[in-house]
Design a protein around this motif. Structure first.
Motif, PDB file in Angstrom:
ATOM      1  N   SER A   1       5.554   8.752 -12.494  1.00 16.79           N
ATOM      2  CA  SER A   1       5.914   9.456 -11.389  1.00 16.79           C
ATOM      3  C   SER A   1       5.519   8.305 -10.409  1.00 16.79           C
ATOM      4  O   SER A   1       4.108   7.634 -10.613  1.00 16.79           O
ATOM      5  N   TRP A   2       5.946   8.415  -9.190  1.00 16.64           N
ATOM      6  CA  TRP A   2       4.965   8.135  -7.799  1.00 16.64           C
ATOM      7  C   TRP A   2       4.391   8.647  -6.787  1.00 16.64           C
ATOM      8  O   TRP A   2       5.158   9.972  -6.477  1.00 16.64           O
ATOM      9  N   ARG A   3       3.620   8.652  -5.836  1.00 18.23           N
ATOM     10  CA  ARG A   3       2.862   9.202  -5.201  1.00 18.23           C
ATOM     11  C   ARG A   3       2.850   8.651  -3.946  1.00 18.23           C
ATOM     12  O   ARG A   3       2.052   7.665  -3.967  1.00 18.23           O
ATOM     13  N   LEU A   4       3.115   8.866  -2.719  1.00 15.83           N
ATOM     14  CA  LEU A   4       2.728   7.824  -1.206  1.00 15.83           C
ATOM     15  C   LEU A   4       1.898   8.744  -0.252  1.00 15.83           C
ATOM     16  O   LEU A   4       2.112   9.962  -0.627  1.00 15.83           O
ATOM     17  N   ASP A   5       0.424   7.923  -0.095  1.00 13.49           N
ATOM     18  CA  ASP A   5       0.090   8.354   0.248  1.00 13.49           C
ATOM     19  C   ASP A   5      -0.731   7.882   1.606  1.00 13.49           C
ATOM     20  O   ASP A   5      -0.396   6.334   1.439  1.00 13.49           O
ATOM     21  N   ARG A   6      -1.142   8.153   2.829  1.00 11.60           N
ATOM     22  CA  ARG A   6      -1.078   7.347   4.482  1.00 11.60           C
ATOM     23  C   ARG A   6      -2.933   8.246   4.847  1.00 11.60           C
ATOM     24  O   ARG A   6      -2.737   9.040   4.451  1.00 11.60           O
TER      25      ARG A   6
ATOM     26  N   TYR B   1      -0.511   0.031  -5.134  1.00  9.48           N
ATOM     27  CA  TYR B   1      -0.850  -1.196  -4.262  1.00  9.48           C
ATOM     28  C   TYR B   1      -0.694  -0.005  -3.169  1.00  9.48           C
ATOM     29  O   TYR B   1      -0.695   0.853  -2.317  1.00  9.48           O
ATOM     30  N   ARG B   2      -0.909  -1.377  -2.027  1.00 10.62           N
ATOM     31  CA  ARG B   2      -1.199  -1.371  -1.032  1.00 10.62           C
ATOM     32  C   ARG B   2      -1.138  -1.413   0.450  1.00 10.62           C
ATOM     33  O   ARG B   2      -1.080  -2.808  -0.562  1.00 10.62           O
ATOM     34  N   TRP B   3      -0.849  -1.829   1.408  1.00  7.79           N
ATOM     35  CA  TRP B   3      -0.458  -2.426   2.440  1.00  7.79           C
ATOM     36  C   TRP B   3      -0.755  -1.533   3.832  1.00  7.79           C
ATOM     37  O   TRP B   3      -0.788  -0.088   3.935  1.00  7.79           O
ATOM     38  N   GLN B   4      -0.478  -2.206   5.125  1.00  7.47           N
ATOM     39  CA  GLN B   4      -1.206  -1.143   6.025  1.00  7.47           C
ATOM     40  C   GLN B   4       0.136  -1.681   7.167  1.00  7.47           C
ATOM     41  O   GLN B   4       1.150  -3.090   6.808  1.00  7.47           O
ATOM     42  N   ALA B   5       0.006  -0.427   8.100  1.00  3.85           N
ATOM     43  CA  ALA B   5       1.779  -0.720   8.645  1.00  3.85           C
ATOM     44  C   ALA B   5       1.292   0.011  10.277  1.00  3.85           C
ATOM     45  O   ALA B   5       1.140   1.579   9.645  1.00  3.85           O
ATOM     46  N   ALA B   6       1.914  -0.236  10.920  1.00  2.06           N
ATOM     47  CA  ALA B   6       1.600   0.510  11.981  1.00  2.06           C
ATOM     48  C   ALA B   6       0.438   1.552  12.432  1.00  2.06           C
ATOM     49  O   ALA B   6       0.248   2.610  12.833  1.00  2.06           O
ATOM     50  N   GLY B   7      -0.983   0.829  12.606  1.00  3.74           N
ATOM     51  CA  GLY B   7      -1.915   1.489  12.025  1.00  3.74           C
ATOM     52  C   GLY B   7      -2.196   2.620  11.238  1.00  3.74           C
ATOM     53  O   GLY B   7      -3.275   3.858  11.206  1.00  3.74           O
TER      54      GLY B   7
ATOM     55  N   SER C   1      -2.459   3.082   7.501  1.00  4.81           N
ATOM     56  CA  SER C   1      -3.145   2.394   5.561  1.00  4.81           C
ATOM     57  C   SER C   1      -2.439   2.987   4.668  1.00  4.81           C
ATOM     58  O   SER C   1      -2.411   4.612   3.909  1.00  4.81           O
ATOM     59  N   TYR C   2      -1.329   2.412   3.682  1.00  5.78           N
ATOM     60  CA  TYR C   2      -0.345   3.472   2.800  1.00  5.78           C
ATOM     61  C   TYR C   2      -1.296   2.799   1.681  1.00  5.78           C
ATOM     62  O   TYR C   2      -1.085   2.072   0.939  1.00  5.78           O
ATOM     63  N   GLU C   3      -0.684   3.796   0.647  1.00  3.42           N
ATOM     64  CA  GLU C   3      -1.331   3.728  -0.988  1.00  3.42           C
ATOM     65  C   GLU C   3       0.012   4.316  -1.583  1.00  3.42           C
ATOM     66  O   GLU C   3       0.435   5.468  -1.492  1.00  3.42           O
ATOM     67  N   ALA C   4       0.620   3.102  -2.384  1.00  2.00           N
ATOM     68  CA  ALA C   4       1.428   3.908  -3.774  1.00  2.00           C
ATOM     69  C   ALA C   4       1.073   4.163  -4.887  1.00  2.00           C
ATOM     70  O   ALA C   4       0.959   2.867  -5.169  1.00  2.00           O
ATOM     71  N   ARG C   5       1.173   5.055  -5.430  1.00  2.00           N
ATOM     72  CA  ARG C   5       0.394   5.172  -7.399  1.00  2.00           C
ATOM     73  C   ARG C   5       1.310   5.503  -8.232  1.00  2.00           C
ATOM     74  O   ARG C   5       2.195   6.565  -8.058  1.00  2.00           O
ATOM     75  N   TRP C   6       1.738   4.763  -9.009  1.00  2.00           N
ATOM     76  CA  TRP C   6       2.737   5.091  -9.867  1.00  2.00           C
ATOM     77  C   TRP C   6       1.999   5.428 -11.531  1.00  2.00           C
ATOM     78  O   TRP C   6       0.973   4.278 -11.859  1.00  2.00           O
ATOM     79  N   HIS C   7       2.166   6.213 -11.897  1.00  2.00           N
ATOM     80  CA  HIS C   7       1.610   6.603 -13.550  1.00  2.00           C
ATOM     81  C   HIS C   7       2.532   6.848 -14.827  1.00  2.00           C
ATOM     82  O   HIS C   7       3.633   7.468 -14.447  1.00  2.00           O
ATOM     83  N   GLU C   8       2.204   6.559 -15.531  1.00  2.00           N
ATOM     84  CA  GLU C   8       3.025   7.155 -16.988  1.00  2.00           C
ATOM     85  C   GLU C   8       2.432   8.705 -16.873  1.00  2.00           C
ATOM     86  O   GLU C   8       1.845   8.727 -16.395  1.00  2.00           O
ATOM     87  N   ARG C   9       3.407   8.985 -17.577  1.00  2.00           N
ATOM     88  CA  ARG C   9       3.173  10.702 -18.273  1.00  2.00           C
ATOM     89  C   ARG C   9       1.497  10.596 -18.552  1.00  2.00           C
ATOM     90  O   ARG C   9       1.524   9.949 -19.441  1.00  2.00           O
TER      91      ARG C   9
END
Length: 103
Positions: free
Chosen positions: A40-45, A13-19, A21-29
């Motif tokens: 698990s989930w990982r969140l990067d910007r 999932y990708r979106w932009q906010a406050a300058g 760019s965010y990316e949330a990734r979910w993956h199964e084991r």
């Protein structure tokens, strides 16, 4: 959602906010995982850099580790040390804290 070459499913999932760019990734084991052995989930910007002018600045990449944004570069360094069998306890804890368990 996409099936990855390793045989596991991943959603991004990708979106932009406050300058940022965010990316949330979910993956199964992941089948070959040695440390994160759960879905698990990982969140990067990322904040884009600007290479010229009075307000020039470098690109900034961060990952959510626990409840704080930390350098993605540092997280990748921890992962590399883990793969090389040289990770400290703190390196391992960083990797675990960057992967949020999903149910």
């Amino acid at each position: 959602m996409a099936k990855k070459a390793g045989g596991y499913w991943q959603a991004k999932y990708r979106w932009q906010a406050a300058g940022w760019s965010y990316e949330a990734r979910w993956h199964e084991r992941t089948p070959a995982a040695r440390l994160v052995t759960w879905p698990s989930w990982r969140l990067d910007r990322v904040k884009a850099g600007k290479g010229f002018g009075p307000d020039a600045h470098a690109r900034c990449e961060q990952s959510l580790v626990g409840d704080q944004w930390e350098s993605t570069r540092r997280l990748r360094y921890c992962a590399r040390r883990f793969e090389d069998g040289q990770a400290s306890d703190q390196d391992v804890q960083w990797l675990l804290n960057a992967h949020y368990r999903s149910v």
